[in-house]
Design an enzyme around this catalytic site. Structure first.
Site, PDB file in Angstrom:
ATOM      1  N   HIS A  28       0.809  -0.996   0.114  1.00  0.00           N
ATOM      2  CA  HIS A  28       0.241  -0.045  -0.070  1.00  0.00           C
ATOM      3  C   HIS A  28       1.038   1.068  -0.287  1.00  0.00           C
ATOM      4  O   HIS A  28       1.855   1.402   1.113  1.00  0.00           O
ATOM      5  CB  HIS A  28      -0.973  -0.355   0.858  1.00  0.00           C
ATOM      6  N   GLU A 165      -3.052 -12.493   6.483  1.00  0.00           N
ATOM      7  CA  GLU A 165      -2.720 -11.348   7.274  1.00  0.00           C
ATOM      8  C   GLU A 165      -3.918 -10.661   8.587  1.00  0.00           C
ATOM      9  O   GLU A 165      -3.391  -9.649   8.597  1.00  0.00           O
ATOM     10  CB  GLU A 165      -1.991 -10.717   6.531  1.00  0.00           C
ATOM     11  N   TYR A 167      -6.520 -10.863   7.898  1.00  0.00           N
ATOM     12  CA  TYR A 167      -7.970  -9.846   6.715  1.00  0.00           C
ATOM     13  C   TYR A 167      -8.371 -10.634   7.091  1.00  0.00           C
ATOM     14  O   TYR A 167      -9.150 -12.138   7.417  1.00  0.00           O
ATOM     15  CB  TYR A 167      -7.745  -9.315   5.666  1.00  0.00           C
ATOM     16  N   ARG A 215      -4.127 -15.791  -1.857  1.00  0.00           N
ATOM     17  CA  ARG A 215      -2.450 -15.122  -0.895  1.00  0.00           C
ATOM     18  C   ARG A 215      -3.217 -16.244   0.551  1.00  0.00           C
ATOM     19  O   ARG A 215      -4.470 -15.659   1.469  1.00  0.00           O
ATOM     20  CB  ARG A 215      -2.394 -13.729  -0.691  1.00  0.00           C
ATOM     21  N   HIS A 253      -1.579  -9.060  11.332  1.00  0.00           N
ATOM     22  CA  HIS A 253      -1.318  -8.270  12.437  1.00  0.00           C
ATOM     23  C   HIS A 253      -1.010  -7.860  13.367  1.00  0.00           C
ATOM     24  O   HIS A 253      -0.277  -6.664  13.418  1.00  0.00           O
ATOM     25  CB  HIS A 253      -1.850  -6.714  11.380  1.00  0.00           C
ATOM     26  N   ARG A 256       2.183 -11.086  17.540  1.00  0.00           N
ATOM     27  CA  ARG A 256       3.262  -9.958  18.776  1.00  0.00           C
ATOM     28  C   ARG A 256       4.864 -10.031  17.938  1.00  0.00           C
ATOM     29  O   ARG A 256       5.627 -10.540  18.607  1.00  0.00           O
ATOM     30  CB  ARG A 256       2.963  -9.439  19.892  1.00  0.00           C
ATOM     31  N   CYS A 335      17.047  -3.066  -0.259  1.00  0.00           N
ATOM     32  CA  CYS A 335      16.867  -2.959   0.556  1.00  0.00           C
ATOM     33  C   CYS A 335      16.253  -3.557   1.962  1.00  0.00           C
ATOM     34  O   CYS A 335      17.190  -4.383   2.020  1.00  0.00           O
ATOM     35  CB  CYS A 335      15.218  -3.036   0.190  1.00  0.00           C
ATOM     36  N   GLN A 340      10.841   2.884   6.968  1.00  0.00           N
ATOM     37  CA  GLN A 340      10.951   4.587   7.862  1.00  0.00           C
ATOM     38  C   GLN A 340      10.340   4.857   6.657  1.00  0.00           C
ATOM     39  O   GLN A 340       9.987   5.584   6.665  1.00  0.00           O
ATOM     40  CB  GLN A 340      12.139   4.964   7.791  1.00  0.00           C
ATOM     41  N   ASP A 404      36.223  13.983   2.688  1.00  0.00           N
ATOM     42  CA  ASP A 404      35.889  13.468   4.184  1.00  0.00           C
ATOM     43  C   ASP A 404      37.046  12.579   4.818  1.00  0.00           C
ATOM     44  O   ASP A 404      37.789  12.417   4.287  1.00  0.00           O
ATOM     45  CB  ASP A 404      34.494  11.586   4.696  1.00  0.00           C
ATOM     46  N   LYS A 563      11.764  13.186  28.944  1.00  0.00           N
ATOM     47  CA  LYS A 563      10.551  13.182  29.130  1.00  0.00           C
ATOM     48  C   LYS A 563       9.781  11.866  29.934  1.00  0.00           C
ATOM     49  O   LYS A 563      10.099  11.257  30.508  1.00  0.00           O
ATOM     50  CB  LYS A 563      10.386  12.640  27.777  1.00  0.00           C
ATOM     51  N   TRP A 577       7.665  -1.133  18.166  1.00  0.00           N
ATOM     52  CA  TRP A 577       7.473  -2.038  18.901  1.00  0.00           C
ATOM     53  C   TRP A 577       8.024  -3.667  19.439  1.00  0.00           C
ATOM     54  O   TRP A 577       8.281  -4.150  20.287  1.00  0.00           O
ATOM     55  CB  TRP A 577       5.598  -2.371  19.540  1.00  0.00           C
ATOM     56  N   ALA A 660      19.292   8.809   8.283  1.00  0.00           N
ATOM     57  CA  ALA A 660      18.893   8.591   7.060  1.00  0.00           C
ATOM     58  C   ALA A 660      18.269   9.070   5.625  1.00  0.00           C
ATOM     59  O   ALA A 660      18.569   9.776   4.930  1.00  0.00           O
ATOM     60  CB  ALA A 660      19.772   6.510   6.591  1.00  0.00           C
TER      61      ALA A 660
HETATM   62  P1  NAP Z   1      16.984  11.346  19.603  1.00  0.00           P
HETATM   63  O1  NAP Z   1      15.585  10.507  18.825  1.00  0.00           O
HETATM   64  O2  NAP Z   1      16.347  12.428  19.779  1.00  0.00           O
HETATM   65  O3  NAP Z   1      16.546  11.016  21.282  1.00  0.00           O
HETATM   66  C1  NAP Z   1      17.914  11.936  22.130  1.00  0.00           C
HETATM   67  C2  NAP Z   1      17.659  11.413  23.091  1.00  0.00           C
HETATM   68  O4  NAP Z   1      18.901  12.105  24.025  1.00  0.00           O
HETATM   69  C3  NAP Z   1      16.417  11.556  23.904  1.00  0.00           C
HETATM   70  O5  NAP Z   1      16.059  10.603  24.875  1.00  0.00           O
HETATM   71  C4  NAP Z   1      16.621  12.736  24.750  1.00  0.00           C
HETATM   72  O6  NAP Z   1      15.252  12.493  26.214  1.00  0.00           O
HETATM   73  C5  NAP Z   1      17.634  12.853  25.107  1.00  0.00           C
HETATM   74  N1  NAP Z   1      18.321  14.410  25.795  1.00  0.00           N
HETATM   75  C6  NAP Z   1      18.061  15.450  25.136  1.00  0.00           C
HETATM   76  N2  NAP Z   1      19.043  16.348  25.055  1.00  0.00           N
HETATM   77  C7  NAP Z   1      18.806  15.911  26.331  1.00  0.00           C
HETATM   78  C8  NAP Z   1      19.957  16.855  27.222  1.00  0.00           C
HETATM   79  N3  NAP Z   1      20.706  17.760  26.731  1.00  0.00           N
HETATM   80  N4  NAP Z   1      20.784  15.695  28.137  1.00  0.00           N
HETATM   81  C9  NAP Z   1      19.963  14.375  28.833  1.00  0.00           C
HETATM   82  N5  NAP Z   1      19.173  13.869  27.573  1.00  0.00           N
HETATM   83  C10 NAP Z   1      19.383  14.509  26.315  1.00  0.00           C
HETATM   84  O7  NAP Z   1      18.065  11.558  19.327  1.00  0.00           O
HETATM   85  P2  NAP Z   1      19.185   9.739  18.192  1.00  0.00           P
HETATM   86  O8  NAP Z   1      18.746   9.426  19.354  1.00  0.00           O
HETATM   87  O9  NAP Z   1      20.474  10.594  19.198  1.00  0.00           O
HETATM   88  O10 NAP Z   1      18.488   9.762  17.611  1.00  0.00           O
HETATM   89  C11 NAP Z   1      19.459  10.247  16.260  1.00  0.00           C
HETATM   90  C12 NAP Z   1      18.431  10.326  15.572  1.00  0.00           C
HETATM   91  O11 NAP Z   1      18.517   9.390  14.355  1.00  0.00           O
HETATM   92  C13 NAP Z   1      17.056  10.132  15.102  1.00  0.00           C
HETATM   93  O12 NAP Z   1      16.018  11.279  14.281  1.00  0.00           O
HETATM   94  C14 NAP Z   1      16.919   9.062  15.188  1.00  0.00           C
HETATM   95  O13 NAP Z   1      14.864   8.459  14.875  1.00  0.00           O
HETATM   96  C15 NAP Z   1      17.177   8.107  14.433  1.00  0.00           C
HETATM   97  N6  NAP Z   1      17.280   7.065  15.180  1.00  0.00           N
HETATM   98  C16 NAP Z   1      16.524   5.935  14.443  1.00  0.00           C
HETATM   99  C17 NAP Z   1      16.976   4.697  14.778  1.00  0.00           C
HETATM  100  C18 NAP Z   1      15.933   3.878  14.842  1.00  0.00           C
HETATM  101  O14 NAP Z   1      14.084   4.662  14.716  1.00  0.00           O
HETATM  102  N7  NAP Z   1      15.602   2.488  15.826  1.00  0.00           N
HETATM  103  C19 NAP Z   1      18.484   4.610  15.580  1.00  0.00           C
HETATM  104  C20 NAP Z   1      19.110   5.655  15.386  1.00  0.00           C
HETATM  105  C21 NAP Z   1      18.874   6.478  14.886  1.00  0.00           C
HETATM  106  P3  NAP Z   1      15.391  13.379  26.983  1.00  0.00           P
HETATM  107  O15 NAP Z   1      15.416  14.370  26.258  1.00  0.00           O
HETATM  108  O16 NAP Z   1      13.492  13.054  27.221  1.00  0.00           O
HETATM  109  O17 NAP Z   1      15.982  13.257  28.352  1.00  0.00           O
HETATM  110 FE1  SF4 Z   2      12.807  -1.606   2.254  1.00  0.00          FE
HETATM  111 FE2  SF4 Z   2      13.430   0.589   4.098  1.00  0.00          FE
HETATM  112 FE3  SF4 Z   2      13.085   1.065   1.163  1.00  0.00          FE
HETATM  113 FE4  SF4 Z   2      10.889   0.615   3.081  1.00  0.00          FE
HETATM  114  S1  SF4 Z   2      12.401   1.911   3.639  1.00  0.00           S
HETATM  115  S2  SF4 Z   2      11.610   0.250   0.522  1.00  0.00           S
HETATM  116  S3  SF4 Z   2      11.656  -0.986   3.989  1.00  0.00           S
HETATM  117  S4  SF4 Z   2      15.028   0.007   2.656  1.00  0.00           S
END
Ligand code: NAP
Ligand code: SF4
Length: 674
Positions: A28, A165, A167, A215, A253, A256, A335, A340, A404, A563, A577, A660
């Site tokens: 979708h 799934e 449905y 399916r 869907h 868990r 992929c 995301q 770099d 928070k 989740w 990214a």
């Molecule tokens: P983030 O997602 O913005 O998280 C920052 C964390 O630091 C929050 O928990 C925040 O919570 C805390 N924080 C902020 N200011 C602070 C301060 N002054 N002192 C102490 N704690 C503080 O940033 P990130 O973890 O660096 O990730 C960067 C980006 O990469 C994000 O956009 C994230 O979505 C992405 N990313 C995503 C994934 C994933 O989806 N699995 C994995 C890696 C990176 P509080 O302010 O509540 O303390």
């Molecule tokens: Fe694959 Fe991520 Fe692109 Fe979705 S966003 S198609 S999961 S690489």
């Protein structure tokens, strides 16, 4: 001689032949709901030109009550047929074949009009469904059949009847959702009556020379799901009812257990389809976490299925099959199963795209055309933003130099790939290396560019990324404190008990890195044990009776944020989740609403709430700072001061919520216009 003899072998369906064994599975994208049918057509036509054997559209509602959400696309009128004709004509011009998926959501529909076998509310929708009476069931069958005949009139090569799934049709099959006592419920014979009747009536209506895919949910992954004996019985009846092909559905869907996320091992469920091989004579398609031609070829060579379905890989690279067929598999944009830009967008009400390929679903808008004037372009930063800019600018014919200061390209991707369950990032970094190597980009690694170096270029792009935010906690300079970079990039030693300051994406990543031993993503048996997946031949629905059995955590971890909200609430809509569940299974303690008071040799001192009450010492050996990021823009400021006008993109521009996806999108779009 090809490396993919099984994958590229044609599939003779009697009345028509598919040119290879690759199905682009249903997704979708939200495109149909834009009603910009030229855009929809270009999305599919691009993939048809890329050589895929057969495509299935996103789910089309057979009627209003069956739509996944109010306003969901369908084939409701003659005008709709004309719109869909634009798509099928364009696909056929591109040498492709396309089937339309008919998706009745049943109790998964996000609407108070939703209907189901029994009034059992689903855990993923706020609306309790209305139980259908006999006339209501007949109406649903008629509407599905009508949708199939309209699809035929619209020029589709076939339909896929969505029976998995969780449905509508799937809801009739299991006692979990079907509590009826009439001829549509009770015994398995009664419960499977509806799916079988639907396929029989669809076949009757469309005649013999039209593809009908069913399916079929081969492992429900819910309590009281189907046994494999029931799956086999259903498959045989579906064949008898006139299906051309059976496709594999994995998990409801509401299950868990993750089924397509990046932490799911590649081809994690092809063994399920294999169990059905030989039980029916029509072709079987297998699915889920197949994302390279080598994996797909192995699946077919081992006899797990007659055909493979890949969906998201065709967002990442529409030319997947053509590149495999012409001996260029290393050029296929991978992929990484991150969800995301695809599923997270879908569930957020946005049009899908792809983290790796921002052109996905934007084919008519984001065009990479040859540059009118060749320019010399310097790009500083070989992370995702800089790499996307460099490759796109090079493709357009510019003279590109990529700097770099690090000796390796990939930037933050190199940290992500250290995290257990994120092994797919290796493939993405490798792909960038390959593509930069094959391009005309001049790569200057290990070279910190400055104003002098950059002065002679026509265009300068700053993609220098981010720096860790300083949380300014008293005592943070102590020997027991590390940053996420020390841990993920430099492999610093971490003690047996850890407090992580900050629970964003990186805090979660660091927690997963620190609790994991061997990554279960690399070991299917370990992964199945961790999540409690069993053989549906042994146990209903494939749910292990003893539940999940994760390996013992390698460390005691406490994850903290200031928070008050639930930790991980801002992670990906479709994957958050999984991260929360994975850490919970490993015994990670999650604490919100804290203040960081100080750090000393004993650990991290915190207090709670705005009044800084209830002082508490988290006694740990190591504290890891993951407190977010700030732009790294010293060089950009120097350039501006020197009178240059650099383009500043990615985290160097705005660090908040950088990922990214945004970095690659910004880089690609900038380069498309340079
Ligand atoms: P983030 O997602 O913005 O998280 C920052 C964390 O630091 C929050 O928990 C925040 O919570 C805390 N924080 C902020 N200011 C602070 C301060 N002054 N002192 C102490 N704690 C503080 O940033 P990130 O973890 O660096 O990730 C960067 C980006 O990469 C994000 O956009 C994230 O979505 C992405 N990313 C995503 C994934 C994933 O989806 N699995 C994995 C890696 C990176 P509080 O302010 O509540 O303390
Ligand atoms: Fe694959 Fe991520 Fe692109 Fe979705 S966003 S198609 S999961 S690489």
């Amino acid at each position: 001689m090809t490396d993919y003899p099984h994958l590229l072998a044609p599939l003779d369906l009697g009345f028509t032949t598919l040119k290879n064994r690759v199905l682009m599975g249903s997704m979708h994208t939200g495109l149909e709901e834009t009603k910009d049918w030229h855009r929809v057509a270009e999305f599919y036509a691009e993939r048809a030109r890329g050589g895929v054997g057969l495509m299935v559209t996103g789910g089309m509602a057979p009627n209003k009550e069956g739509g996944v959400f109010p306003g969901a696309a369908g084939l409701f009128s003659q005008e709709d047929i004309a719109d869909h004709r634009i798509v099928t004509d364009r696909v056929h011009e591109g040498g492709g074949k396309i089937a339309m998926q008919i998706l009745h959501a049943g109790r998964y529909a996000y609407s108070s009009d939703c209907v189901a076998p029994s009034p059992v509310k689903s855990p993923i929708s706020p609306f309790p469904p209305q139980e259908l009476d006999e006339a209501g069931i007949e109406k649903q069958i008629t509407d599905i059949v009508t949708a199939a005949t309209r699809a035929q009139q619209a020029g589709y090569d076939g339909v896929e009847v969505m029976g998995s799934e969780g449905y509508f049709l799937n809801q009739f099959l299991v006692t979990h959702t079907n509590k009826r006592t009439d001829r549509w419920g009770g015994s398995y014979e009664n419960r499977m009556r509806l799916p079988v009747e639907v396929v029989r009536r669809v076949r009757e209506a469309v005649g013999t020379d039209f593809i009908v895919i069913y399916r079929l949910s081969m492992i429900d992954l819910i309590p009281n799901g189907s046994t494999f004996e029931e799956v086999t019985t259903l498959a045989r009846e579906i064949e008898k009812a006139g299906a051309t092909i059976i496709n594999t559905g994995i998990g409801w869907h509401e299950a868990r257990i993750p089924t397509i996320a990046t932490s799911v091992p590649r081809r994690a469920f092809t063994w399920v389809t294999r169990k059905l091989m030989g039980e029916v004579t029509i072709p079987l398609i297998t699915s889920n976490r197949i994302n390279t031609p080598d994996v797909a070829e192995a699946v077919l060579a081992e006899g797990c299925a007659d055909m493979v379905s890949m969906a998201r890989p065709f967002l990442a690279d529409p030319h997947f099959v053509a590149k495999a067929a012409t001996g260029r598999p290393e050029e296929i944009a991978p992929c990484i199963a991150c969800n995301q830009a695809c599923l997270d967008h879908t569930f957020g009400g946005k049009i899908s795209s792809c983290l790796v390929n921002p052109r996905a679903c934007y084919e008519t808008e984001l065009k990479i055309k040859p540059a009118e004037r060749k320019k010399s372009i310097a790009i500083v930063g070989a992370g995702p933003a800089g790499l996307a800019t460099a490759l796109t600018a090079d493709e357009r014919g510019h003279d590109v130099t990529l700097f770099d200061k690090s000796k390796t390209l990939g930037g933050q991707l190199n940290m992500a790939r250290q995290v257990p369950g994120k092994e797919e990032f290796h493939g993405l970094v490798d792909w960038y290396k390959t593509m930069i190597g094959k391009s005309g980009v001049t790569l200057r690694l290990g070279q910190a560019a400055d104003v002098k170096t950059l002065s002679g270029f026509d265009v300068v792009v700053i993609a220098t990324g981010v720096l860790p935010r300083d949380p300014q906690i008293p005592g943070q300079d102590g020997p027991n404190v590390l940053s996420y970079i020390d841990v993920l990039r430099n492999g610093a030693e971490v003690g047996p008990s850890v407090a992580i300051v900050g629970a964003g994406g990186i805090g979660f990543d660091v927690a997963e890195y620190l609790v994991a031993g061997e990554s279960p993503t690399e070991d299917l048996d370990a992964w199945m044990a961790e999540w409690g997946v069993d053989d549906p031949g042994n146990v209903r629905g494939g749910i292990a009776p003893a539940g999940p059995k994760p390996e013992t955590a390698a460390r005691d971890v406490v994850l903290l944020q200031r928070k008050k909200e639930k930790l991980g609430r801002r992670l990906g809509k479709t994957t958050g989740w999984i991260h929360r569940a994975a850490l919970k299974m490993k015994g990670v303690t999650m604490m919100g609403g804290v203040n960081y008071e100080r750090i000393d040799a004993g650990g991290l001192h915190i207090s709670h709430g705005e009044a800084r009450e209830k002082q508490q010492l988290i006694e740990v050996d190591t504290i890891v700072l993951c407190a977010g990021q700030i732009p790294c823009r010293d060089l950009a400021d120097d350039l501006i001061e020197a009178g240059l006008e650099p383009h500043i993109i990615g985290g160097a521009n705005v660090a908040a919520e950088l990922d990214a996806k945004r970095a690659i999108d910004e880089g690609t779009r900038l380069a498309a216009n340079l």
